[in-house]
Design a protein around this motif. Structure first.
Motif, short mmCIF file in Angstrom:
data_model
loop_
_atom_site.label_atom_id
_atom_site.label_comp_id
_atom_site.label_asym_id
_atom_site.label_seq_id
_atom_site.Cartn_x
_atom_site.Cartn_y
_atom_site.Cartn_z
N ASN A 333 0.78 -1.16 0.00
CA ASN A 333 -0.04 -0.02 -0.13
C ASN A 333 0.92 1.19 -0.09
OD1 ASN A 333 0.84 0.44 2.79
ND2 ASN A 333 -0.96 -0.57 3.66
N MET A 334 0.25 2.41 0.00
CA MET A 334 1.02 3.56 -0.37
C MET A 334 2.09 3.89 1.26
SD MET A 334 0.37 4.86 -3.20
CE MET A 334 1.22 6.25 -3.08
N ALA A 335 1.61 3.22 2.04
CA ALA A 335 2.56 3.48 3.20
C ALA A 335 3.70 2.33 3.33
CB ALA A 335 1.87 3.14 4.51
N GLY A 336 3.94 1.71 2.19
CA GLY A 336 5.02 0.83 2.04
C GLY A 336 4.86 -0.49 2.61
N MET A 337 3.63 -0.62 3.28
CA MET A 337 3.31 -2.12 4.00
C MET A 337 2.45 -2.87 3.00
SD MET A 337 4.74 -1.67 6.89
CE MET A 337 3.98 -3.36 7.74
N PRO A 338 3.04 -4.32 3.07
CA PRO A 338 2.22 -4.99 2.04
C PRO A 338 0.89 -5.32 2.25
CG PRO A 338 3.71 -6.29 3.65
CD PRO A 338 3.97 -4.87 3.90
N ASN A 339 0.17 -5.51 1.22
CA ASN A 339 -1.58 -5.87 1.40
C ASN A 339 -1.24 -7.59 1.68
OD1 ASN A 339 -2.27 -3.51 0.85
ND2 ASN A 339 -2.25 -3.90 -1.16
N SER A 340 -0.41 -8.31 1.35
CA SER A 340 -0.45 -9.56 1.55
C SER A 340 1.03 -10.02 2.20
CB SER A 340 -0.66 -10.22 0.25
OG SER A 340 -0.54 -11.72 0.45
N VAL A 341 0.82 -10.91 3.13
CA VAL A 341 2.30 -11.35 4.04
C VAL A 341 2.18 -12.87 4.09
CG1 VAL A 341 2.54 -9.22 5.13
CG2 VAL A 341 1.34 -11.30 6.08
N ALA A 342 3.28 -13.26 4.10
CA ALA A 342 3.66 -14.78 4.24
C ALA A 342 4.42 -15.04 5.69
CB ALA A 342 4.34 -15.40 3.06
N ASN A 343 4.15 -16.08 6.20
CA ASN A 343 4.71 -16.31 7.40
C ASN A 343 5.91 -17.27 7.51
OD1 ASN A 343 4.82 -18.23 10.20
ND2 ASN A 343 3.70 -16.54 10.82
N VAL A 344 7.03 -17.33 7.81
CA VAL A 344 8.12 -18.26 8.04
C VAL A 344 8.63 -18.41 9.44
CG1 VAL A 344 10.49 -18.66 7.25
CG2 VAL A 344 8.97 -17.65 5.54
#
Length: 427
Positions: A333-344
């Motif tokens: 998004n515009m704030a630089g945060m992902p709309n989708s994340v993965a977990n490791v």
């Protein structure tokens, strides 16, 4: 004399612990030593030297051309992978070749009788690079290219990776009956992992039981199991970008293997077929990056046309364990945060960089291998062997969206060549 050879072998094992390796069935070498590798990585039922006996099935130390005497093997592999990456974005194509490297992989093996009846109890010792994979795209567009967005996010992650596992395997075998033997190897693994933020070392431990049964003289059946071997690498990467490097558990998976071999006497032709199940999907680390189980199928032949000369050939196949993902959302998004994340392993990271790490950083996708080799017995106690392996090019291609929400395609290709040589001394 035998005590001196044993001491030399242990010393050589110690000196080899920093050796690099690369691999072919997932991130495992198809076989160890020029004989086994020239025969497609076979050896569960009828290995032809001590080093492949310890690696493939420790019970086989009681049967083979090295019995009832003692045998010492030294072998080396020059491994030459070719790795390329390409990322196609709305802004154009970013591509590069991983730095070309020739990896030298030494290995040693020893098998000696330790009972008054030589074929009852035998001791074996081997050390070899068995696992490894890595890429090096440093100072290439894969590392330096960025997206036209706030913060200039990089086009890829996984631009430098290196995994190495060196195995030290003391072994015992016991010939319970003339046609039946049991064996057990203890695995001590020295491992290094570097994901671009500095290397980390770890140790893991496991075991490998095996059995060989010969229903008739010329037919050999082998069964073996390798336990899972888990290592924890400290401070290898900042997956969640919180300013602190995270640990990563990585587990060499459990394996189950079966082999059958038949010797056609008169024409002196040995044929062997092996199959192995490698449980990547339940191994820590590999399951986080969505590796699937592998079934490995290998066939090999050795023909002795004249006394002292051995001609070998083989084929090895295993479907790529790295699952392809398509349609994933890699946008920020515009704030630089992902709309989708993965977990490791409890750490979250942007889906886009999770997918580029999987495909760019660890493209263990080669499936088909052809192998050839020749051996010559110089004297009754000394033998030289050479071999060649070609792993046919294969690729992994994924499609999703980039950090700006636009279509993106990520592709890695891998092919492999290897030259093997070895020296055998029976005493």
């Amino acid at each position: 004399m035998r005590k001196r050879i044993l001491f030399m072998a242990i010393l050589a094992c110690t000196l080899m612990l920093a050796t690099a390796a690369m691999a072919t069935n997932g991130d495992n070498l198809i076989g160890i030593g020029p004989i086994s590798r020239a025969m497609g990585g076979t050896g569960i039922a009828a290995p032809q030297d001590a080093i492949s006996a310890v690696f493939s099935n420790p019970a086989a130390m009681c049967f083979g051309p090295y019995c009832p005497s003692s045998e010492f093997n030294f072998s080396g592999t020059l491994f030459m992978p070719k790795i390329d990456a390409k990322i196609t974005t709305a802004d154009g194509v970013v591509k590069a070749e991983s730095e070309d490297n020739v990896y030298a992989i030494p290995a040693i093996g020893l098998s000696v009788p330790i009972s008054d009846t030589p074929q009852n109890w035998r001791f074996g010792l081997a050390a070899y690079g068995v696992t490894g994979l890595g890429v090096d795209y440093r100072d290439t567009p894969i590392e330096t290219a960025t997206y036209p967005a706030p913060g200039n996010p990089p086009v890829a992650s996984g631009e430098y990776t290196e995994l190495q596992i060196m195995k030290f395997a003391p072994s015992l075998s016991f010939q319970l009956m003339p046609n039946l033997s049991l064996g057990l190897a203890f695995h001590i693994d020295y491992e290094t992992l570097d994901l671009g933020d500095g290397g980390s070392t770890a140790y893991s431990f496991g075991f490998q039981p095996g059995i060989i049964y010969k229903p008739i003289d010329n037919l050999s059946l082998g069964l073996t199991y390798v336990s899972p071997q888990k290592a924890t690498f400290d401070n290898v990467a900042d997956f969640d970008q919180d300013g602190r490097r995270d640990d990563l558990d990585l587990e060499a998976p459990q394996q189950l293997g079966f082999g059958v071999a038949y010797l056609f006497t008169g024409i002196e032709l040995l044929l062997e077929a092996d199959t192995k199940w490698i449980n990547w999907s339940n191994a820590d680390g590999y399951d986080d990056f969505d590796w699937d189980d592998q079934w490995v199928f290998a066939i090999g032949a050795q023909w002795q046309p004249i006394q002292g000369l051995f001609l070998r050939a083989g084929y090895n196949y295993a479907e790529s364990p790295v699952n392809e993902h398509n349609g994933w959302d890699g946008s920020f998004n515009m704030a630089g945060m992902p709309n989708s994340v993965a977990n490791v392993q409890g750490k979250t990271l942007p889906t886009y960089y999770y997918e580029t790490f999987r495909t760019i950083g660890f493209p263990a996708v080669v499936e088909h291998h052809l192998t050839f080799g020749v051996g010559y017995q110089i004297t009754p106690t000394v033998e030289l062997n050479v071999g060649y392996m070609y792993g046919f090019e294969n690729d992994i291609t994924e499609r999703g969206t980039d950090p700006l929400g636009r279509p993106v395609e990520i592709e890695s290709t891998l092919s492999e060549q290897a030259v093997d040589f070895g020296f055998t001394w029976r005493f």
